[in-house]
Design a protein around this motif. Structure first.
Motif, PDB file in Angstrom:
ATOM      1  N   GLU A 159      -6.707   6.473  -0.863  1.00 40.19           N
ATOM      2  CA  GLU A 159      -6.493   5.291  -0.014  1.00 40.19           C
ATOM      3  C   GLU A 159      -7.049   4.033  -0.696  1.00 40.19           C
ATOM      4  O   GLU A 159      -6.422   2.980  -0.686  1.00 40.19           O
ATOM      5  N   HIS A 200       0.842  -1.212   0.000  1.00 43.87           N
ATOM      6  CA  HIS A 200       0.000   0.000   0.000  1.00 43.87           C
ATOM      7  C   HIS A 200       0.879   1.264   0.000  1.00 43.87           C
ATOM      8  O   HIS A 200       0.642   2.195  -0.774  1.00 43.87           O
ATOM      9  N   HIS A 227       1.437   4.377  -2.853  1.00 43.35           N
ATOM     10  CA  HIS A 227       1.421   5.835  -2.643  1.00 43.35           C
ATOM     11  C   HIS A 227       2.560   6.489  -3.434  1.00 43.35           C
ATOM     12  O   HIS A 227       2.360   7.507  -4.101  1.00 43.35           O
TER      13      HIS A 227
HETATM   14 ZN   LIG Z   1      -2.475   5.146   2.544  1.00 42.53          ZN
END
Ligand SMILES: [Zn+2]
Length: 239
Positions: free
Chosen positions: A102, A71, A75
């Protein structure tokens, strides 16, 4: 403009370039260093951009740590992609932008660790069943979050997919198909007679029509209890 296929393509490219995605290779692919430490309650990972460093919660299980790491890598990959970034800022702002970012990082992380083809094959063979969550997680050694994200994204009927546990029962993690409006937040609870609570307490799978916590509309629910958790797929009702 569709952000999701672009994010999936980014993740596929990264997987192909850096496989096998051990934690070191996951972080190394963007030139980042990696450490494990205690993070504030409810936080599983963080990026320190000035130091090109990724922090991962030391107390999470290893598979959850790997998902968190993927994750955080997403980003960085999104941040480095000017086209994607400008599309994102064109389509969303403020809190919605944060939430969407997100969700996109989760989507990419899931694709890195569990290829979409694998999920499509399982869906074609077994249907959109909550049993796939523990099954695919075990088979492919990924966290259940990864499977939940992939099932919500790729299931033929738009759905919300989640897992819940604890007493009283609360949501641990959920993901939704892009076409579904409402979100379910982590920690959300259930009424005492909710079918999910019944599945959890009796250990019996449930199949019924029901609403979600804080949702008005009805969904077709399939709930599968296993190992102290309940896995659920809430499918949009077809007219
Ligand atoms: Zn995040």
């Amino acid at each position: 403009m569709n952000l999701r296929p672009k994010v999936i393509a980014l993740a596929q490219g990264y997987r192909k370039a850096h496989a096998p995605l051990t934690p070191e290779r996951l972080a190394g692919g963007i030139g980042a260093s990696l450490s494990y430490s205690k993070l504030p309650e409810g936080k599983f990972g963080a990026l320190v951009p000035e130091q090109n460093h990724i922090l991962v919660d030391q107390d999470s299980p290893p598979k959850r740590q790997r998902f968190t790491l993927a994750h955080e890598v997403m980003h960085v990959l999104i941040q480095q992609d000017d086209d994607l970034l400008s599309d994102l800022h064109e389509a969303y702002e403020g809190q919605e932008l944060e939430k969407e970012l997100e969700a996109l990082c989760n989507l990419g992380a899931a694709e890195m660790l569990l290829p979409g083809e694998v999920v499509d094959a399982a869906l074609a063979k077994k249907g959109q069943s909550p049993r796939l969550i523990p099954e695919l997680a075990e088979l492919h050694q990924v966290s259940e979050e990864v499977v939940i994200i992939a099932l919500a994204e790729r299931g033929p009927t738009p759905s919300i997919v989640l897992m819940a546990g604890s007493k009283p029962l609360r949501v641990y993690f959920s993901a939704k198909h892009p076409r579904i409006q409402g979100r379910v937040s982590r920690g959300a609870g259930f009424r005492r007679n909710d079918p999910l609570v019944i599945a959890f307490e009796t250990g019996l799978p449930q199949k019924t029509k029901t609403a979600l916590p804080n949702h008005a509309v009805l969904y077709s629910l399939e709930a599968y209890p296993k190992g102290g958790r309940v896995y659920a797929v809430y499918k949009e009702l077809q007219n």
